[in-house]
Design an enzyme around this catalytic site. Structure first.
Site, PDB file in Angstrom:
ATOM      1  CG  ASP A   1      -1.821   1.182   1.306  1.00  0.00           C
ATOM      2  OD1 ASP A   1      -2.520   1.441   0.313  1.00  0.00           O
ATOM      3  OD2 ASP A   1      -1.825   1.862   2.343  1.00  0.00           O
TER       4      ASP A   1
ATOM      5  CG  ASP B   1      -1.747   7.909   0.445  1.00  0.00           C
ATOM      6  OD1 ASP B   1      -0.845   8.760   0.468  1.00  0.00           O
ATOM      7  OD2 ASP B   1      -2.586   7.836  -0.463  1.00  0.00           O
TER       8      ASP B   1
ATOM      9  CG  ASP C   1      -2.110   2.489   6.365  1.00  0.00           C
ATOM     10  OD1 ASP C   1      -2.258   2.124   5.186  1.00  0.00           O
ATOM     11  OD2 ASP C   1      -2.628   3.520   6.838  1.00  0.00           O
TER      12      ASP C   1
END
Length: 339
Positions: free
Chosen positions: A19, A21, A217
């Protein structure tokens, strides 16, 4: 449950589905240890594919940003939700079908590359509306999407993320804009992005990977998507979901591995084990649930460690899965500052 790896994750898996961001960067800012860890993983033989729910940008733009942050990347090492949404369209629509695109340049490019005719109005009688985030979207574009969906167009969206993390905080994401169209039409769209498995399976196929690892995240998108795809997931605490969130994770969002940051790729991982006296033990840390409350036994006077979080996950997940009560208020913040 969490699983163990006797080898560093970069050696145990042949592809990292990373991922962006909150993992590789935060808005325009780098995340500590991200670049050096990813480059070390690549040097050890692990392929990298950057997977993002952001559909507004071209893969070339994403690759350029990564490269400026010390993570050299090529456009074909980027998989966007725009590309996934275009792939979803091909499942129902014939080549040349008219599609109303409500989104940015990345979505326009992906839809055209998939062989569809892009139109700009509901009056053009599109067979589908495909919607993705773009900061310039306004009422007129959302209204046009609503008109087309009301007239029977198939509504496909890049993702349903309600928020978009950046350097200032959490901004409204594509899911918030999709909710506007859904409220106006009453139609539930088909989503292509995480937590749907589409991007992960497409990415693994593109890379020819046999042992992919998802890194994210957010439990509700990245790790839920890993579960949906059937791939192990590494949850890092550099973005939205915290260590405490991991302890409280629902079964369909639980990670396989935990890490404070991307240095977790370069080390072996322990998994908690249940002892005969009801404690879940990991290294020198332990946890159990007693009368619905989480009881922690840290490693001496050390601050929170990954092993303590792992033990807490083992105890909390077992309690929930066996139908026992678990008081969320008994779970502390569990801030971790180690790899």
């Amino acid at each position: 449950m969490l699983i163990a790896s006797s080898r560093p994750l970069a050696a145990a898996f042949d592809l990292a589905l990373v991922d962006l961001d909150g993992v590789a960067y935060r808005g325009p800012e780098p995340i500590d240890h991200a670049a050096s860890s990813l480059m070390a993983a690549r040097a050890s033989g692990m392929q990298l594919l950057f997977v993002t729910n952001n559909a507004s940008r071209e893969p070339e733009s994403v690759a350029t940003q990564l490269s400026t942050l010390g993570i050299p990347a090529e456009p074909d090492e980027v998989m966007t939700a725009a590309q996934a949404a275009a792939a979803v369209l091909t499942r129902r629509l014939a080549p040349g079908a008219r599609v109303l695109v409500v989104g940015g340049a990345g979505l326009l490019t992906a839809v055209r590359a998939a062989g569809f005719e892009v139109v700009g109005s509901a009056e053009d009688k599109p067979e589908a509306v495909v919607q993705g985030f773009a900061p310039e979207l306004g009422w007129r574009e959302l209204a046009e999407a609503a008109y087309a969906v009301q007239r029977g167009a198939w509504h496909v969206v890049s993702n349903l993320d309600l928020t978009l993390p950046n350097e200032r905080g959490l901004a409204p994401g594509n899911g918030s804009l999709v909710a506007v169209v859904r409220a106006a039409t009453g139609v539930t769209p088909v989503s292509a992005g995480k937590p749907e498995p589409t991007m992960f399976t497409l990415g693994a196929q593109r890379a020819g990977a046999h042992r992919p690892l998802v890194i994210g995240d957010r439990l509700d998108t990245d790790l839920a998507g890993a579960r949906a795809a059937g791939y192990p997931g590494l949850h890092v605490f550099t973005g939205v979901s915290s260590a405490r969130d991991a302890v409280l994770a629902t079964p369909d969002e639980r990670p396989s591995f935990l890490g404070a940051d991307l240095r977790a790729l370069l080390v072996a991982h322990r998994a908690p084990e249940r002892s005969g006296d009801g404690w879940w033990v990991c290294g020198a840390a332990a946890a159990r649930v007693v009368d619905g409350r989480l009881d922690l036994r840290p490693e001496g006077d050390r601050t929170t460690t990954l092993d303590l979080v792992r033990a807490a996950c083992g105890a909390a997940w077992e309690a929930v899965d066996t139908g026992s009560a678990l008081d969320p208020g008994s779970i502390p913040d569990l801030a971790v500052h180690e790899a």
